[in-house]
Design an enzyme around this catalytic site. Structure first.
Site, PDB file in Angstrom:
ATOM      1  N   ASP A  17       0.876  -1.170   0.143  1.00 30.22           N
ATOM      2  CA  ASP A  17      -0.087   0.239   0.009  1.00 30.22           C
ATOM      3  C   ASP A  17       0.893   1.317  -0.027  1.00 30.22           C
ATOM      4  OD1 ASP A  17       0.898  -0.455   2.645  1.00 30.22           O
ATOM      5  OD2 ASP A  17      -0.797  -0.934   3.458  1.00 30.22           O
ATOM      6  N   ASN A  52      -7.724  -3.097  14.348  1.00 29.88           N
ATOM      7  CA  ASN A  52      -9.131  -3.387  13.763  1.00 29.88           C
ATOM      8  C   ASN A  52      -9.164  -4.663  13.131  1.00 29.88           C
ATOM      9  OD1 ASN A  52      -7.894  -2.175  11.394  1.00 29.88           O
ATOM     10  ND2 ASN A  52      -9.459  -0.544  11.407  1.00 29.88           N
ATOM     11  N   HIS A  76      -7.285  -4.870  10.026  1.00 26.86           N
ATOM     12  CA  HIS A  76      -6.948  -4.666   8.733  1.00 26.86           C
ATOM     13  C   HIS A  76      -5.609  -5.082   8.204  1.00 26.86           C
ATOM     14  CE1 HIS A  76      -4.953  -0.644   9.754  1.00 26.86           C
ATOM     15  NE2 HIS A  76      -3.862  -1.504   9.543  1.00 26.86           N
ATOM     16  N   GLU A 136      -9.713  -2.046   5.188  1.00 23.69           N
ATOM     17  CA  GLU A 136     -10.375  -1.861   6.453  1.00 23.69           C
ATOM     18  C   GLU A 136     -11.544  -2.370   6.672  1.00 23.69           C
ATOM     19  OE1 GLU A 136      -8.800   0.073   8.404  1.00 23.69           O
ATOM     20  OE2 GLU A 136      -7.785   1.644   7.669  1.00 23.69           O
TER      21      GLU A 136
HETATM   22  C1  F6R Z   1       1.574  -1.434   6.166  1.00 22.25           C
HETATM   23  C2  F6R Z   1       0.081  -1.839   6.387  1.00 22.25           C
HETATM   24  C3  F6R Z   1      -0.453  -1.904   7.606  1.00 22.25           C
HETATM   25  C4  F6R Z   1       0.120  -2.454   8.622  1.00 22.25           C
HETATM   26  C5  F6R Z   1      -0.808  -2.637   9.956  1.00 22.25           C
HETATM   27  C6  F6R Z   1       0.111  -2.754  11.388  1.00 22.25           C
HETATM   28  O1  F6R Z   1       1.832  -1.568   4.828  1.00 22.25           O
HETATM   29  O2  F6R Z   1      -0.286  -2.341   5.355  1.00 22.25           O
HETATM   30  O3  F6R Z   1      -1.840  -2.811   7.371  1.00 22.25           O
HETATM   31  O4  F6R Z   1       0.772  -3.732   8.554  1.00 22.25           O
HETATM   32  O5  F6R Z   1      -1.355  -1.174  10.291  1.00 22.25           O
HETATM   33  O6  F6R Z   1       0.819  -1.789  11.622  1.00 22.25           O
HETATM   34  P1  F6R Z   1       1.973  -1.933  12.652  1.00 22.25           P
HETATM   35  O7  F6R Z   1       3.004  -2.791  12.162  1.00 22.25           O
HETATM   36  O8  F6R Z   1       2.665  -0.538  12.668  1.00 22.25           O
HETATM   37  O9  F6R Z   1       1.289  -2.121  13.898  1.00 22.25           O
END
Ligand code: F6R
Length: 243
Positions: free
Chosen positions: A67, A136, A138, A143
């Site tokens: 992303d 959440n 994701h 989401e």
């Molecule tokens: C990042 C991504 C997000 C993160 C998720 C967890 O490329 O796609 O889905 O993997 O938000 O983030 P952290 O590792 O910062 O807790």
């Protein structure tokens, strides 16, 4: 679904890096699906260390990231392009021409998403997809929703995600409100999926995602349907996992 229990963040990072490096050793010209966020940073550091020791060669690897924020220029230090250069690409011998992220600078969402879908197809799909897990549920920026999104699309980030990401920006107003993300179908088409999770604050969602009902309200729960998923999580993140 295999769940590997790591002692702590360091151990989780090392185990995850071992799996990624095994993939590169077994298939030097593999396609890695990569993630940003704080969780994979330790694994990237470990990979860089092994590369510097001469144990890993990225010269034939292709990467596609999950992303990118929409509207952030690549030289903004919060863009995922910047993150990947900072933590991995500039530190190993990967060919930068074969490192792909959605183009956050493309204002036309359809154009940006179609182009990224084409790239993923043209590289032949993903061999190993690395994922972090949002509070959440994701994955990527998919989401909670009423349906599982298929391919790359533009998303409005939820309040929870904006709140979680604000720590990286000067103020909450600076956090982008939209992002381009690979879809769930593309993630599910990866041959192998590696999820890294760390910390007690993720314990509840780990249980919900991997032991609960499969539902688009918890996007990561779909991974229960994938036939080759490895979860590497530390004890804190697994502390609420039902057996
Ligand atoms: C990042 C991504 C997000 C993160 C998720 C967890 O490329 O796609 O889905 O993997 O938000 O983030 P952290 O590792 O910062 O807790």
């Amino acid at each position: 679904m295999k769940i590997y229990r790591a002692k702590d963040y360091k151990d989780m990072s090392r185990k995850a890096a071992n799996i990624i490096s095994a993939q590169i050793i077994m298939k030097p010209n593999c396609v890695l699906g990569l993630a940003t966020g704080s969780t994979p940073i330790g694994a990237y550091e470990q990979l860089v260390e092994w590369y510097k020791k001469g144990d890993l060669d990225f010269s034939e690897v292709t990467s596609v990231n999950l992303d990118e924020y929409k509207g952030l220029p690549r030289d903004n230090d919060q863009s995922y392009y910047y993150f990947m250069n900072e933590h991995l690409f500039s530190k190993v011998n990967i060919d930068k021409n074969r490192t792909y992220l959605p183009d956050g600078t493309e204002p036309d969402s359809k154009k940006a998403c179609d182009a990224y879908n084409e790239i993923i197809k043209s590289v032949g799909g993903v061999d190993l997809q690395l994922l972090g897990l949002g509070h959440n549920g994701h994955i990527g920026f998919n989401e909670p929703s009423d349906t599982f999104a298929k391919e790359t699309h533009c998303v409005q980030l939820t309040e929870t995600t904006i709140e979680a990401n604000k720590r990286f920006f000067a103020s909450i107003d600076d956090v982008p409100k939209e992002a381009y993300t690979m879809g769930i179908q593309t993630i599910m088409q990866a041959k192998k999926v590696l999820v890294v999770v760390s910390g007690a604050d993720k314990a509840e969602i780990v249980n919900k995602a991997f032991r609960g009902e499969v539902t688009p309200q918890v996007p990561a729960s779909i991974l229960q349907m994938h036939n080759d998923v490895i979860i590497v999580a530390d004890e804190a993140a697994l502390s609420k996992l039902d057996i």
